[in-house]
Design an enzyme around this catalytic site. Structure first.
Site, PDB file in Angstrom:
ATOM      1  N   SER A  82      43.432  -4.499  41.249  1.00 40.23           N
ATOM      2  CA  SER A  82      42.921  -4.788  42.594  1.00 40.23           C
ATOM      3  C   SER A  82      41.776  -3.882  43.028  1.00 40.23           C
ATOM      4  O   SER A  82      40.978  -4.253  43.880  1.00 40.23           O
ATOM      5  CB  SER A  82      44.058  -4.706  43.624  1.00 40.23           C
ATOM      6  OG  SER A  82      44.597  -3.399  43.660  1.00 40.23           O
ATOM      7  N   ARG A  83      41.692  -2.690  42.448  1.00 38.59           N
ATOM      8  CA  ARG A  83      40.667  -1.740  42.922  1.00 38.59           C
ATOM      9  C   ARG A  83      40.084  -0.944  41.764  1.00 38.59           C
ATOM     10  O   ARG A  83      40.574  -0.975  40.648  1.00 38.59           O
ATOM     11  CB  ARG A  83      41.292  -0.757  43.927  1.00 38.59           C
ATOM     12  CG  ARG A  83      41.781  -1.407  45.209  1.00 38.59           C
ATOM     13  CD  ARG A  83      42.338  -0.378  46.177  1.00 38.59           C
ATOM     14  NE  ARG A  83      43.433   0.379  45.590  1.00 38.59           N
ATOM     15  CZ  ARG A  83      43.806   1.584  46.002  1.00 38.59           C
ATOM     16  NH1 ARG A  83      43.175   2.182  46.993  1.00 38.59           N
ATOM     17  NH2 ARG A  83      44.827   2.208  45.442  1.00 38.59           N
ATOM     18  N   TYR A 122      50.348  13.844  34.597  1.00 35.67           N
ATOM     19  CA  TYR A 122      49.373  12.800  34.240  1.00 35.67           C
ATOM     20  C   TYR A 122      48.905  12.983  32.794  1.00 35.67           C
ATOM     21  O   TYR A 122      48.783  12.011  32.037  1.00 35.67           O
ATOM     22  CB  TYR A 122      48.193  12.884  35.214  1.00 35.67           C
ATOM     23  CG  TYR A 122      47.220  11.733  35.164  1.00 35.67           C
ATOM     24  CD1 TYR A 122      47.597  10.446  35.558  1.00 35.67           C
ATOM     25  CD2 TYR A 122      45.904  11.933  34.764  1.00 35.67           C
ATOM     26  CE1 TYR A 122      46.698   9.393  35.538  1.00 35.67           C
ATOM     27  CE2 TYR A 122      44.985  10.887  34.749  1.00 35.67           C
ATOM     28  CZ  TYR A 122      45.384   9.613  35.133  1.00 35.67           C
ATOM     29  OH  TYR A 122      44.480   8.576  35.119  1.00 35.67           O
ATOM     30  N   LYS A 142      49.481  10.142  29.935  1.00 37.48           N
ATOM     31  CA  LYS A 142      48.345   9.537  29.231  1.00 37.48           C
ATOM     32  C   LYS A 142      48.315   9.973  27.767  1.00 37.48           C
ATOM     33  O   LYS A 142      47.937   9.198  26.885  1.00 37.48           O
ATOM     34  CB  LYS A 142      47.032   9.899  29.922  1.00 37.48           C
ATOM     35  CG  LYS A 142      46.895   9.305  31.335  1.00 37.48           C
ATOM     36  CD  LYS A 142      46.996   7.803  31.344  1.00 37.48           C
ATOM     37  CE  LYS A 142      46.612   7.189  32.680  1.00 37.48           C
ATOM     38  NZ  LYS A 142      46.772   5.721  32.688  1.00 37.48           N
ATOM     39  N   ASN A 166      55.449  -4.259  40.132  1.00 39.48           N
ATOM     40  CA  ASN A 166      55.309  -2.834  39.842  1.00 39.48           C
ATOM     41  C   ASN A 166      55.539  -2.648  38.345  1.00 39.48           C
ATOM     42  O   ASN A 166      56.650  -2.876  37.857  1.00 39.48           O
ATOM     43  CB  ASN A 166      56.328  -2.048  40.675  1.00 39.48           C
ATOM     44  CG  ASN A 166      56.357  -0.569  40.310  1.00 39.48           C
ATOM     45  OD1 ASN A 166      55.535  -0.088  39.528  1.00 39.48           O
ATOM     46  ND2 ASN A 166      57.308   0.157  40.866  1.00 39.48           N
ATOM     47  N   VAL A 167      54.504  -2.228  37.612  1.00 36.18           N
ATOM     48  CA  VAL A 167      54.617  -2.129  36.144  1.00 36.18           C
ATOM     49  C   VAL A 167      55.744  -1.198  35.705  1.00 36.18           C
ATOM     50  O   VAL A 167      56.283  -1.351  34.608  1.00 36.18           O
ATOM     51  CB  VAL A 167      53.288  -1.663  35.489  1.00 36.18           C
ATOM     52  CG1 VAL A 167      52.176  -2.670  35.714  1.00 36.18           C
ATOM     53  CG2 VAL A 167      52.874  -0.270  35.958  1.00 36.18           C
ATOM     54  N   GLY A 224      47.017  -3.230  37.575  1.00 37.82           N
ATOM     55  CA  GLY A 224      46.288  -2.406  38.538  1.00 37.82           C
ATOM     56  C   GLY A 224      44.872  -2.933  38.721  1.00 37.82           C
ATOM     57  O   GLY A 224      43.904  -2.176  38.750  1.00 37.82           O
TER      58      GLY A 224
END
Length: 243
Positions: free
Chosen positions: A10-11, A154, A158, A60-61, A8
């Site tokens: 890229s941003r 989420y 996490k 895609n991970v 991830g």
């Protein structure tokens, strides 16, 4: 060629980490992205501008087969390359109250953060153990440490990575591999762009959102030789919101 892989990348925080590692280390930076090639290319351009080297890896991970295919192909093309640092940063949110949560929103979030950690780290772990060196840094969240209403999926994803970090750290410590997690609070990125910053900073003792660069500084330290006696830790970076 010694490499650092950032998923991830890229941003947002991922991009900040790529840029920081390109300045602080001599690593060849592997920038993973899923769909936004333009953003990934901008990250690569920034790295090259810093005088470092890097390349893009599209996968895609959450897709175990794709991860294995792309990484195997990359390793075969670069037989001398050694991935010493893995930053498991890829993650998505699909917020909503649990009572209305769809199975899809549950599993997509879990698959990206938790299975993504497994798919990428598991690919490299045996080689790291043979080389007797590695730095694994998992990006988690304040949600995974204290739980956040509206983010049960989420928080679950996490929180699971938090537990996996502690367990894996114990398995690989003798081989000079550290495994740590970084748990950001409110950081100013695209992901938090829709949040009401004026209201939320009232919850933050430091009275502001954090910057992606501040998170990247911490990750860069954990990725360095200086952090060799820190492992199995979950380091909160949240302006005191959860302390």
């Amino acid at each position: 060629m010694k490499c650092a892989l950032v998923t991830g990348g890229s941003r947002g925080i991922g991009r900040a980490i790529c840029e920081k590692l390109s300045v602080d280390s001599n690593y060849h930076i592997l920038i993973n992205y899923q769909s936004n090639q333009e953003a990934a290319q901008q990250t690569l351009d920034a790295i090259i501008k810093n005088g470092a080297t890097g390349e893009l890896l599209k996968f895609n991970v959450a897709d175990a087969d794709e991860v294995k295919t792309v990484l195997t192909q990359w390793q075969e093309t670069n037989p001398e390359a050694v991935v010493e640092v893995i930053v498991n940063n890829a993650g998505i949110t699909k917020d909503g109250l649990f009572m209305w949560m769809s199975h899809e929103d549950w599993s997509n979030v879990i698959n990206t953060s938790l299975n993504g950690f497994f798919n990428v780290t598991n690919f490299f772990i045996q080689r790291m153990l043979r080389n007797k060196y590695g730095r694994i840094i998992n990006m988690v969240s304040v949600s995974g440490v204290k739980g956040t209403a509206g983010q049960t999926n989420y928080s679950a994803a996490k929180g699971a990575v938090v537990a996996a970090t502690k367990a894996l750290a114990q398995e690989v410590a003798k081989r000079n591999i550290t495994v740590n997690a970084v748990a950001p609070g409110f950081i100013r990125t695209d992901m938090t762009g829709d949040l009401d910053e004026k209201e939320l900073i009232k919850l933050v003792p430091v009275n502001r959102f954090g910057e992606a660069e501040e998170v990247a500084d911490l990750v860069s330290f954990l990725a360095s030789k200086k952090a060799s006696y820190i492992t199995g830790e979950i380091i909160n970076i949240n302006g005191g919101i959860y302390s």
